[in-house]
Design a protein around this motif. Structure first.
Motif, PDB file in Angstrom:
ATOM      1  N   SER A  44       0.827  -1.210   0.000  1.00  0.00           N
ATOM      2  CA  SER A  44       0.000   0.000   0.000  1.00  0.00           C
ATOM      3  C   SER A  44       0.861   1.260   0.000  1.00  0.00           C
ATOM      4  O   SER A  44       0.573   2.224  -0.715  1.00  0.00           O
ATOM      5  CB  SER A  44      -0.925   0.010   1.226  1.00  0.00           C
ATOM      6  OG  SER A  44      -1.901  -1.001   1.128  1.00  0.00           O
ATOM      7  N   ASN A  54      -7.005   0.858   1.592  1.00  0.00           N
ATOM      8  CA  ASN A  54      -6.191  -0.211   2.173  1.00  0.00           C
ATOM      9  C   ASN A  54      -5.019   0.324   2.991  1.00  0.00           C
ATOM     10  O   ASN A  54      -4.532  -0.348   3.898  1.00  0.00           O
ATOM     11  CB  ASN A  54      -5.637  -1.121   1.065  1.00  0.00           C
ATOM     12  CG  ASN A  54      -6.745  -1.872   0.348  1.00  0.00           C
ATOM     13  OD1 ASN A  54      -7.638  -2.428   0.980  1.00  0.00           O
ATOM     14  ND2 ASN A  54      -6.697  -1.875  -0.984  1.00  0.00           N
ATOM     15  N   LEU A  55      -4.563   1.526   2.670  1.00  0.00           N
ATOM     16  CA  LEU A  55      -3.422   2.102   3.366  1.00  0.00           C
ATOM     17  C   LEU A  55      -3.803   2.480   4.789  1.00  0.00           C
ATOM     18  O   LEU A  55      -4.803   3.155   5.021  1.00  0.00           O
ATOM     19  CB  LEU A  55      -2.928   3.347   2.627  1.00  0.00           C
ATOM     20  CG  LEU A  55      -1.697   4.012   3.252  1.00  0.00           C
ATOM     21  CD1 LEU A  55      -0.483   3.851   2.345  1.00  0.00           C
ATOM     22  CD2 LEU A  55      -1.938   5.497   3.513  1.00  0.00           C
TER      23      LEU A  55
END
Length: 652
Positions: free
Chosen positions: A293, A342-343
């Motif tokens: 990510s 997602n990070l």
């Protein structure tokens, strides 16, 4: 070292067998056996030495003294002419052996310069490589900053703070060859960024400034694939406490970033509450883990900046990270899903990963009884010179020894401020400017005396009632912890950059050196300076023991008349030219002015450019108000913003 160990075992066995044969032989053969025995000993030592040397050489243990040329380099390195940025050299996959403990031990200590007689290595040996990074990591973390030669002293301070904290897992990227060479000869781990930048200072917002920002994201994008954690820093910040244990508390975070938040969201050392952080994320201090990510974020951020040279790197980072913000990763960590969902992002607490406001203005960490990890010189108003001066005021900037022992010595004074002017009444424009103007007049007199005596003036601490910003506000930022009054940085009132700027002497008179208010308390001040001191007590002329004389009333004490002229100062203090520090008890009515009217005119020209603006009143455009070094010579002077475009200029 495996080969060396095996060679040693074989030699030992040979020695034992030879000795036994000698013991059982006739005396006639003793000499022959002795000769053979000595030959075996020396041969074994030679083999051991050769094996060790080969291992030491192949491990490239000290790139500082003789940087290694990687033996397996991807030859696809190229220069993108459209963006004018060099793509970092990378090693071919699998070309590096695992980093051994021996390699780590044999890396040269930072600050240890190359041996005398060493030739400067070819530039290609300073390329950023995976091998170079792996040589310096600790616990898989590398701490990096970069800059050009104009920031050499900032970089040296940055490195010194880290090494004082016991951290050596650092690298400095050099954007010009002059910096690269200077750092190499000082024993600081450095790599060439291939930027070919000018060695001069870059102004905020200039094309070169924006180029430096793009170099940062290119660097992040290059290092993350090496599989190491990256703590990326600007050069205008310093580390006050080892941050690595703190960062390790959040192992799930892909990115931990500092911010420009000025209103506290937490009162302990936990991450700031992302839901309450309304200010920009600041990319002067941020930590990246080599996750997929984080790598994706770095690539997209880089592509964004290279596609549009008008985007400021920090704005681009904020835009791309905030494309999606939320929900929280969990209920406890303070991390939030960001960027592509997602990070995992965390916002470092502004109280201890300090901005120029939370540290120098609010002193938030002090009020919350916390220990600061870092201070970044943001929220200041005098360019690079202002940043340097702020760090000096906080006694966290490392200057060379000559800074603390100026040739002509120093002059200081004890400021005098009435309690009512500092504390009584409301905090508004009138009370703020009354307080500032009272101090300005004393400083003006002190600068004249410093010029007359050819000494550097130790500026007094400066007190403010109102904060200074770039936009309209009610005096202090609502929700912040700014106390009123507060000890304000010099650049809130004085144009530090103009004070240091070289001006033609025929128009502005001689330059006047000055030092920060904390100068005489700095532990780096030499003992011989501290102990060479003269206290000057101002007195009424005609009073007992009060006259223009160089006779001290007691050791280290001189009584000197108020309202003395230029000749009286020169005559009296010429006898004390070897005294390092002359401190006046006050500047009230200390000096009546220069005898030479032309010199007085030049001095006034200089002084008028020393002060700046306060900003800004609400509901008025423009909202700034000019400070005036000679406010007391204008009848009915009042703090008012310009009433028209024609009025919008400094008072000279």
């Amino acid at each position: 070292m495996v080969g060396g160990g095996g060679g040693g075992g074989g030699a030992s066995s040979t020695w034992r067998n030879a000795y036994q044969e000698i013991a059982n032989s006739k005396p006639l053969f003793v000499a022959i056996y002795a000769t053979v025995f000595l030959g075996i000993v020396f041969s074994s030592l030679y083999v051991l030495s050769a094996v060790y040397s080969a291992n030491s050489s192949s491990s490239s243990t000290s790139w500082l003294s003789s940087p290694p040329i990687p033996t397996s380099i991807d030859n696809t390195r190229h220069v993108d002419q459209s963006s004018n940025f060099s793509k970092p050299t990378t090693l071919a996959a699998g070309s590096l052996p695992p980093t051994s403990n021996l390699q780590t031990m044999q890396i040269k200590p930072i600050w240890e310069p190359p041996p005398h007689g060493t030739k400067f290595p070819p530039l290609k040996t300073f390329r950023l490589t995976k091998q170079l990074v792996q040589q310096r990591v600790k616990d898989n973390v590398i701490i990096v900053t970069f800059g050009n030669y104009a920031f050499m002293d900032f970089i040296l301070s940055w490195v010194k703070h880290l090494t004082d904290l016991g951290l050596s897992n650092l690298l400095v990227g050099a954007m010009d060859t002059k910096l690269l060479e200077a750092l190499y000869w000082k024993g600081i781990p450095v790599f060439d960024m291939g930027s070919h930048m000018s060695t001069a200072d870059v102004g905020w917002g200039s094309p070169t400034f924006h180029k430096m920002g793009r170099e940062k994201v290119i660097l992040i994008d290059a290092i993350l694939p090496y599989g190491v954690e990256l703590l990326m820093c600007d050069t205008d910040m310093v580390w006050l406490k080892d941050p690595l244990p703190y960062l390790a508390r959040y192992p799930e975070a892909d990115v931990l970033t500092s911010s420009d938040q000025v209103v506290p969201t937490v009162v302990d050392d936990s991450l700031d509450l992302w839901q309450q952080v309304g200010a920009a994320y600041n990319i002067g201090i941020f930590h990246w883990r080599p996750t997929e990510s984080a790598k994706k974020l770095a690539r997209e951020w880089k592509d964004m900046l290279l596609a549009d040279d008008k985007i400021w790197d920090q704005n681009g980072f904020n835009d791309i990270v905030r494309k999606q913000l939320g929900p929280s990763v969990d209920g406890d960590s303070g991390l939030v899903y960001a960027f592509d969902g997602n990070l995992k992002l965390g916002v470092l607490p502004a109280s201890i990963f300090c901005s120029g406001h939370t540290y120098f203005v609010q002193a938030m960490y002090q009020q919350l009884r916390l220990e600061p990890y870092a201070v970044h010189t943001t929220f200041q108003y005098a360019g690079t010179e202002g940043k340097r001066h702020r760090l000096r005021e906080a006694m966290v900037f490392y200057d060379p020894p000559e800074y603390y022992d100026a040739p002509g010595g120093f002059v200081s004074f004890k400021p005098s401020i009435p309690k009512s002017m500092l504390l009584d009444g409301d905090h508004n424009l009138e009370t703020h400017f009354s307080l500032i103007n009272y101090q300005i007049k004393q400083i003006r007199t002190a600068l004249a005396i410093a010029s007359l005596l050819k000494r550097a003036l130790v500026m007094p601490p400066l007190w403010c009632r109102l904060d200074r910003l770039w936009f309209a506000h009610p005096g202090v930022l609502i929700g912040s912890m700014t106390r009123q009054p507060f000890l304000c940085p010099l650049d809130h009132v004085f144009e530090v950059n103009n004070m240091l700027k070289e001006q033609p002497e025929e128009e502005f008179g001689p330059a006047i050196n000055f030092r920060e208010y904390s100068f005489l308390d700095n532990p780096l001040l030499p003992r011989h300076v501290k102990e060479s001191w003269l206290d000057v007590q101002l007195c009424q002329e005609g009073a007992e023991d009060c006259g223009a004389s160089n006779k001290t009333s007691r050791p280290g004490m001189l009584r000197f008349p108020k309202r003395s002229n230029e000749d009286m100062f020169k005559t009296t203090f010429s006898s004390f030219k070897d005294v390092k520090v002359i401190q006046f008890s006050s500047m009230q009515d200390a000096f009546v002015g220069f005898t030479d009217k032309r010199r007085e005119e030049k001095f006034r020209n200089r002084m008028k450019r020393y002060v700046g603006i306060w900003c800004c009143v609400e509901n008025h455009d423009p909202g700034h108000i000019y400070y005036d070094m000679y406010w007391d010579e204008k009848s009915n002077w009042k703090p008012m913003p310009p009433q028209s475009a024609e009025d919008d200029h400094p008072p000279w």
